[in-house]
Motif scaffolding. Structure first.
Motif, PDB file in Angstrom:
ATOM      1  N   HIS A   3      49.707   1.580  13.311  1.00 42.21           N
ATOM      2  CA  HIS A   3      49.322   0.229  13.729  1.00 42.21           C
ATOM      3  C   HIS A   3      48.456   0.252  14.990  1.00 42.21           C
ATOM      4  N   TRP A   4      48.717   1.196  15.885  1.00 42.06           N
ATOM      5  CA  TRP A   4      47.934   1.276  17.126  1.00 42.06           C
ATOM      6  C   TRP A   4      46.469   1.611  16.870  1.00 42.06           C
ATOM      7  N   LEU A   5      46.186   2.181  15.690  1.00 39.57           N
ATOM      8  CA  LEU A   5      44.809   2.553  15.352  1.00 39.57           C
ATOM      9  C   LEU A   5      44.034   1.381  14.765  1.00 39.57           C
ATOM     10  N   SER A   6      44.734   0.344  14.358  1.00 39.89           N
ATOM     11  CA  SER A   6      44.107  -0.779  13.655  1.00 39.89           C
ATOM     12  C   SER A   6      43.499  -1.775  14.638  1.00 39.89           C
ATOM     13  N   ALA A   7      42.368  -2.324  14.249  1.00 41.96           N
ATOM     14  CA  ALA A   7      41.686  -3.336  15.071  1.00 41.96           C
ATOM     15  C   ALA A   7      41.206  -4.465  14.166  1.00 41.96           C
ATOM     16  N   PRO A   8      42.112  -5.285  13.644  1.00 43.98           N
ATOM     17  CA  PRO A   8      41.717  -6.342  12.704  1.00 43.98           C
ATOM     18  C   PRO A   8      40.801  -7.392  13.328  1.00 43.98           C
ATOM     19  N   GLU A   9      40.792  -7.483  14.654  1.00 46.68           N
ATOM     20  CA  GLU A   9      39.890  -8.440  15.309  1.00 46.68           C
ATOM     21  C   GLU A   9      38.420  -8.044  15.163  1.00 46.68           C
ATOM     22  N   VAL A 149      36.748   4.155  15.849  1.00 49.72           N
ATOM     23  CA  VAL A 149      35.403   4.166  15.273  1.00 49.72           C
ATOM     24  C   VAL A 149      34.566   3.052  15.894  1.00 49.72           C
ATOM     25  N   VAL A 150      35.196   1.911  16.159  1.00 47.15           N
ATOM     26  CA  VAL A 150      34.499   0.832  16.873  1.00 47.15           C
ATOM     27  C   VAL A 150      34.051   1.328  18.246  1.00 47.15           C
ATOM     28  N   TRP A 151      34.921   2.055  18.949  1.00 50.86           N
ATOM     29  CA  TRP A 151      34.553   2.603  20.257  1.00 50.86           C
ATOM     30  C   TRP A 151      33.398   3.588  20.132  1.00 50.86           C
ATOM     31  N   LEU A 152      33.422   4.406  19.078  1.00 52.58           N
ATOM     32  CA  LEU A 152      32.352   5.388  18.895  1.00 52.58           C
ATOM     33  C   LEU A 152      31.014   4.702  18.625  1.00 52.58           C
ATOM     34  N   LEU A 153      31.051   3.595  17.892  1.00 54.06           N
ATOM     35  CA  LEU A 153      29.812   2.835  17.674  1.00 54.06           C
ATOM     36  C   LEU A 153      29.301   2.242  18.991  1.00 54.06           C
ATOM     37  N   CYS A 154      30.215   1.768  19.828  1.00 51.66           N
ATOM     38  CA  CYS A 154      29.809   1.256  21.140  1.00 51.66           C
ATOM     39  C   CYS A 154      29.280   2.381  22.026  1.00 51.66           C
ATOM     40  N   LEU A 223      29.248  -2.804  30.238  1.00 48.16           N
ATOM     41  CA  LEU A 223      30.118  -3.937  29.934  1.00 48.16           C
ATOM     42  C   LEU A 223      30.645  -3.900  28.509  1.00 48.16           C
ATOM     43  N   LEU A 224      30.046  -3.075  27.657  1.00 48.00           N
ATOM     44  CA  LEU A 224      30.524  -2.947  26.284  1.00 48.00           C
ATOM     45  C   LEU A 224      31.960  -2.442  26.228  1.00 48.00           C
ATOM     46  N   PHE A 225      32.402  -1.756  27.279  1.00 43.39           N
ATOM     47  CA  PHE A 225      33.737  -1.155  27.291  1.00 43.39           C
ATOM     48  C   PHE A 225      34.730  -1.979  28.110  1.00 43.39           C
ATOM     49  N   PHE A 226      34.298  -3.175  28.539  1.00 44.13           N
ATOM     50  CA  PHE A 226      35.185  -4.078  29.243  1.00 44.13           C
ATOM     51  C   PHE A 226      36.010  -4.878  28.241  1.00 44.13           C
ATOM     52  N   ALA A 289      37.700  13.351  17.580  1.00 40.94           N
ATOM     53  CA  ALA A 289      37.754  14.554  18.407  1.00 40.94           C
ATOM     54  C   ALA A 289      36.416  15.295  18.367  1.00 40.94           C
ATOM     55  N   LEU A 290      35.789  15.333  17.186  1.00 38.30           N
ATOM     56  CA  LEU A 290      34.475  15.973  17.066  1.00 38.30           C
ATOM     57  C   LEU A 290      33.462  15.300  17.975  1.00 38.30           C
ATOM     58  N   PHE A 291      33.443  13.957  17.991  1.00 40.02           N
ATOM     59  CA  PHE A 291      32.462  13.244  18.805  1.00 40.02           C
ATOM     60  C   PHE A 291      32.778  13.360  20.301  1.00 40.02           C
ATOM     61  N   VAL A 292      34.024  13.522  20.649  1.00 37.47           N
ATOM     62  CA  VAL A 292      34.359  13.774  22.053  1.00 37.47           C
ATOM     63  C   VAL A 292      33.739  15.090  22.499  1.00 37.47           C
ATOM     64  N   VAL A 293      33.811  16.110  21.658  1.00 37.77           N
ATOM     65  CA  VAL A 293      33.193  17.400  21.978  1.00 37.77           C
ATOM     66  C   VAL A 293      31.671  17.272  22.028  1.00 37.77           C
TER      67      VAL A 293
END
Length: 465
Positions: A3-9, A149-154, A223-226, A289-293
């Motif tokens: 559930h913590w991974l879900s972002a229905p908003e 994935v939303v964070w990675l797009l941002c 501000l995208l990460f606020f 994890a791949l994109f963090v690297v």
């Protein structure tokens, strides 16, 4: 458990991102189908078959290493068109089918980019591939979008905007003294129908535009990460800026794709959706994890003193660095190609589809479609070395009236028989003033600047290109 991974908003954001990316893929494949015979086909300027003979798969992973006939190239292009259309209704598919469909789109288009040579060396190609790869892991509409994935797009949008802002601030002094737009609208690669209007806006307004650009690219991306609604406001500012850029010139699908990424930061009222299945969640975390690297290389590039633009650090075009217009040309030069049957003329001009030629022709709107030969001709006017691998072959094609290459042009002045001579000159172009437009009806004033390629015959070009 997940559930913590879900972002229905971000359900609405996912809808916008996935459908717009599918549209950009469709434009990319249609562009390929319409232009590959003259650019990359067996009789094109830089045939894929020759490229894959000298460049191994590990350096340029592509389906075309297995087959590179024109029929195969067309088949990959048409497959991309079909899968792009299916992606518009992929929300109805199970998660595994979603993954396969979007992964196939990415494989098909990366196969083209990796053998596309100079014609596919633009930042928006890598941007489409990186965005398209992340969309694979957004999942269909009947499961909650994974928040990572939303964070990675941002994060991708941050690199696009902040990288572009840094390269401008570090690059040409006209971005620092706020005079860049005194030149840019007139000298950009492919002006649009409103570029002349933007060029003649009051110079104080041009300075305001530059200041707004610096704010949008150097401040707003953070501000995208606020927390919301700050991130949504930041995304809306970026979207407004991209719409302004769409009006002022033709930049292929760069602005459309940047706008698409901005939608990823916009949240709405959450809806009730099931969490992603466990196997999918594990896969999403592995990709994260791949994109963090991979973040190490673009971050190092942005923080380093020798920042470069539009660089892929791996063959998969993931974790790239972006940027545009780190330098601005002050004067516009255009390559004017002409043919004749006698050295004394008359010389008749070849007209390109979108790049400036006839001074009376209003610059057309083509973006988000991309005309690759026209873009490369702009670079040749700046530095002829950009045409070293294909310009002799282009001129030879004109002397033979080769249909695949002539299809890349708007007008062939020798429809019945090819000319005996061709040449290329450099002309200086500038937008007409309001008075000049009213008196002459022309959008451009041009004057001869220098020879680029002297008159040549087929015999002169034998063995070249």
């Amino acid at each position: 458990m997940w559930h913590w991974l879900s972002a229905p908003e971000y359900q609405g954001a996912r809808f916008a991102v996935t459908h717009l990316v599918a549209l950009v893929y469709l434009i990319g494949f249609v562009s390929f189908l319409r232009q590959f015979p003259g650019l990359l086909g067996s009789d094109g300027l830089t045939p894929v078959a020759r490229f894959v003979e000298r460049v191994p798969f590990r350096r340029a992973p592509s389906l075309f290493h297995f087959r590179s006939s024109d029929r195969w190239l067309a088949g990959v292009g048409w497959a991309g068109v079909v899968v792009s259309l299916l992606a518009q209704v992929a929300d109805l598919a199970p998660v595994w089918a979603w993954l396969l469909l979007w992964a196939l789109l990415w494989v098909l288009y990366s196969s083209i980019v990796n053998v596309g040579q100079v014609w596919y060396g633009f930042g928006w190609e890598s941007l489409l591939l990186e965005t398209g790869f992340l969309v694979i892991f957004l999942g269909p509409a009947h499961v909650a979008p994974p928040v990572v994935v939303v964070w990675l797009l941002c994060w991708l949008l941050f690199r696009v905007e902040f990288g572009a802002g840094l390269i401008k601030l570090r690059g040409d002094s006209c971005w620092r003294d706020l005079t860049a737009l005194h030149y840019h609208h007139e000298t950009q690669p492919v002006p649009g129908p409103l570029s002349r209007f933007f060029h003649w806006l009051p110079r104080p307004l041009h300075k305001v535009e530059v200041v707004a650009n610096h704010g949008t690219q150097l401040v707003v991306p953070f501000l995208l990460f606020f927390p919301q609604p700050v991130a949504t406001v930041a995304a809306l500012i970026i979207i407004a800026t991209q719409l302004w850029l769409m009006l002022s010139g033709n930049f292929a699908w760069l602005n459309l794709l940047t706008t698409t990424l901005a939608f990823a930061a916009i949240s709405t009222s959450p809806v009730t959706l099931p969490d992603p299945p466990g196997w999918f969640a594990v896969l999403v975390l592995a990709v994260t994890a791949l994109f963090v690297v991979l973040a190490y290389w673009p971050v190092r590039n942005m923080l380093g003193k020798s920042q470069v633009m539009n660089r892929s650090f791996n063959r998969l075009h993931l974790g790239n660095t972006y940027g545009a217009f780190g330098s601005i040309t002050r004067v516009r030069y255009e390559v004017v190609v002409q043919g004749a049957n006698d050295p004394d003329g008359p010389w008749r001009e070849y007209e390109f589809k979108v790049k400036p030629g006839d001074p009376a022709r209003r610059p057309p709107q083509v973006a988000p479609y991309h005309l690759r030969l026209d873009w490369l001709m702009w670079f040749v006017a700046i530095n002829p070395s950009y045409g070293s691998t294909w310009l002799p072959r282009f001129l030879r094609a004109l002397l033979r009236n080769e249909p695949q290459v002539l299809a890349l042009l708007r007008h062939n002045p020798f429809p019945d028989a090819p000319p005996k001579l061709v040449k290329a000159d450099l002309y200086r172009y500038r937008f007409t003033t309001r008075r000049e437009l009213r008196e002459t009806g022309n959008y451009w004033v041009r004057s001869w600047a220098s020879d680029l390629v002297p008159p040549l015959t087929l015999d002169d070009l034998a063995g070249r290109g």
